[in-house]
Design a protein around this motif. Structure first.
Motif, PDB file in Angstrom:
ATOM      1  N   UNK B  52     -46.996  10.792  41.453  1.00 33.22           N
ATOM      2  CA  UNK B  52     -45.971  10.186  42.307  1.00 33.22           C
ATOM      3  C   UNK B  52     -44.583  10.329  41.679  1.00 33.22           C
ATOM      4  N   UNK B  53     -44.492  10.071  40.370  1.00 29.46           N
ATOM      5  CA  UNK B  53     -43.201  10.196  39.686  1.00 29.46           C
ATOM      6  C   UNK B  53     -42.704  11.634  39.746  1.00 29.46           C
ATOM      7  N   UNK B 126     -40.314   3.655  50.226  1.00 33.74           N
ATOM      8  CA  UNK B 126     -39.135   3.307  51.004  1.00 33.74           C
ATOM      9  C   UNK B 126     -37.950   4.190  50.605  1.00 33.74           C
ATOM     10  N   UNK B 127     -37.344   4.810  51.608  1.00 30.93           N
ATOM     11  CA  UNK B 127     -36.140   5.607  51.382  1.00 30.93           C
ATOM     12  C   UNK B 127     -34.928   4.781  51.794  1.00 30.93           C
ATOM     13  N   UNK B 128     -33.803   5.035  51.135  1.00 31.63           N
ATOM     14  CA  UNK B 128     -32.557   4.424  51.583  1.00 31.63           C
ATOM     15  C   UNK B 128     -32.141   5.090  52.894  1.00 31.63           C
ATOM     16  N   UNK B 129     -31.268   4.414  53.615  1.00 29.49           N
ATOM     17  CA  UNK B 129     -30.830   4.938  54.904  1.00 29.49           C
ATOM     18  C   UNK B 129     -30.320   6.378  54.780  1.00 29.49           C
ATOM     19  N   UNK B 130     -29.530   6.611  53.749  1.00 29.24           N
ATOM     20  CA  UNK B 130     -28.905   7.925  53.545  1.00 29.24           C
ATOM     21  C   UNK B 130     -29.900   8.964  53.025  1.00 29.24           C
ATOM     22  N   UNK B 131     -30.952   8.491  52.389  1.00 33.79           N
ATOM     23  CA  UNK B 131     -31.952   9.415  51.861  1.00 33.79           C
ATOM     24  C   UNK B 131     -31.660   9.900  50.456  1.00 33.79           C
ATOM     25  N   UNK B 132     -30.799   9.203  49.732  1.00 28.32           N
ATOM     26  CA  UNK B 132     -30.546   9.617  48.343  1.00 28.32           C
ATOM     27  C   UNK B 132     -31.120   8.608  47.337  1.00 28.32           C
ATOM     28  N   UNK B 133     -32.012   7.760  47.816  1.00 31.41           N
ATOM     29  CA  UNK B 133     -32.758   6.871  46.924  1.00 31.41           C
ATOM     30  C   UNK B 133     -34.143   6.645  47.504  1.00 31.41           C
ATOM     31  N   UNK B 134     -35.130   6.687  46.621  1.00 29.33           N
ATOM     32  CA  UNK B 134     -36.496   6.423  47.068  1.00 29.33           C
ATOM     33  C   UNK B 134     -37.130   5.425  46.109  1.00 29.33           C
ATOM     34  N   UNK B 135     -37.874   4.494  46.671  1.00 27.52           N
ATOM     35  CA  UNK B 135     -38.642   3.549  45.868  1.00 27.52           C
ATOM     36  C   UNK B 135     -40.116   3.781  46.160  1.00 27.52           C
ATOM     37  N   UNK B 136     -40.866   3.975  45.091  1.00 23.09           N
ATOM     38  CA  UNK B 136     -42.296   4.243  45.203  1.00 23.09           C
ATOM     39  C   UNK B 136     -43.037   3.167  44.427  1.00 23.09           C
ATOM     40  N   UNK B 137     -43.961   2.482  45.095  1.00 17.50           N
ATOM     41  CA  UNK B 137     -44.745   1.443  44.421  1.00 17.50           C
ATOM     42  C   UNK B 137     -46.219   1.828  44.489  1.00 17.50           C
TER      43      UNK B 137
END
Lengths: 107, 149
Positions: B52-53, B126-137
């Motif tokens: 995932x990372x 979860x992606x940020x609205x803009x798509x330049x941040x992603x959170x993976x749990x």
């Protein structure tokens, strides 16, 4: 020095990466596999016995090799995959295209 | 997003923050730290967490510089009570993640599996609205969003 080994026997060749098949190693492995196809290899085996990690770029490489070899009328297979890699390849349905064997010889 | 995961069970001392050079080798270095045991990841979860990372980092390293050649990429990995949370953000202009999120590559496709793997093997994505941040749990022992991993 290349981080892979190639054992050639006539039209057959086994390529053994020295480590993980991931985004950083694929640029070295891809031309080696391409050269094998161009030199007439019709039975290509990828030995993952020393590979602990395979990512989506590596999966793309396997499918690219399979497509190239099969278009030339040959066959492609993967052997010595770890349990995790075997499970990943099955989850991605890659095993539908070519044989994939685990380290115990399991399919 | 699982609220228990997002708000509870934080272990603030178990956080790794790195600025990531825009090279593929930098991904190997961060994954090496993960393998080094800094997060006490269960043996049977380590492959999936690293996968995932890798997918999240590779997406940023390959594509963020296309939108901003001088972009910076930041990675934060946090051990939470029941699993691990990974956040990758960059200063690129982002991408249209909605277009890719629910697409499933064909079995023969040579590319396009990165987001598919993220979706399938994460517990939450979860992606940020803009798509330049992603959170993976990834919650240990729970498996992924769509598979047994």
């Amino acid at each position: 020095m290349a981080n892979f080994e190639i054992r050639r026997d006539g039209d057959s060749a086994t390529l053994s990466p020295g480590g993980d098949v991931v985004a950083s190693s694929v640029p070295e492995l891809r031309p080696a596999m391409r050269d094998l196809v161009r030199s007439g290899v019709s039975d290509m085996v990828l030995d993952l016995g020393r590979t602990e990690m395979l990512d989506s770029t590596g999966i793309g490489l396997l499918l690219s090799a399979y497509n190239s070899v099969s278009q030339a009328g040959g066959k492609f297979s993967v052997v010595e995959a770890s349990g995790e890699i075997l499970e990943l390849l099955r989850a991605m349905r890659v095993h539908q295209h070519f044989p994939v064997a685990g380290r115990s010889g399991s399919q | 997003m699982n609220e228990e995961v997002r708000n509870g069970g934080r272990r603030p001392s178990s956080v790794l923050q790195r600025r990531v050079p825009t090279t593929l080798e930098a991904i190997d270095a961060i994954c090496g730290e993960l393998r080094g045991g800094c997060f006490e990841i269960p043996e049977d979860e380590l492959f999936t967490v690293e996968l995932l990372l890798r997918e999240a980092l590779t997406n940023a390293v390959l594509h963020a510089p296309e939108t901003n050649p001088s972009c910076e990429i930041w990675c934060e990995i946090e051990r939470i009570r029941s699993g691990i949370a990974m956040r990758i953000r960059d200063t690129g202009t982002g991408f249209d993640w909605r277009r890719h999120l629910h697409s499933t590559p064909t079995a023969a496709a040579e590319s396009g599996r990165g987001i598919h793997i993220l979706r399938r093997h994460s517990s939450a994505l979860r992606f940020s609205e803009q798509g330049n941040q992603v959170e993976v749990i990834r919650i240990f022992g729970q498996g992924g969003g769509n598979g047994k991993f």
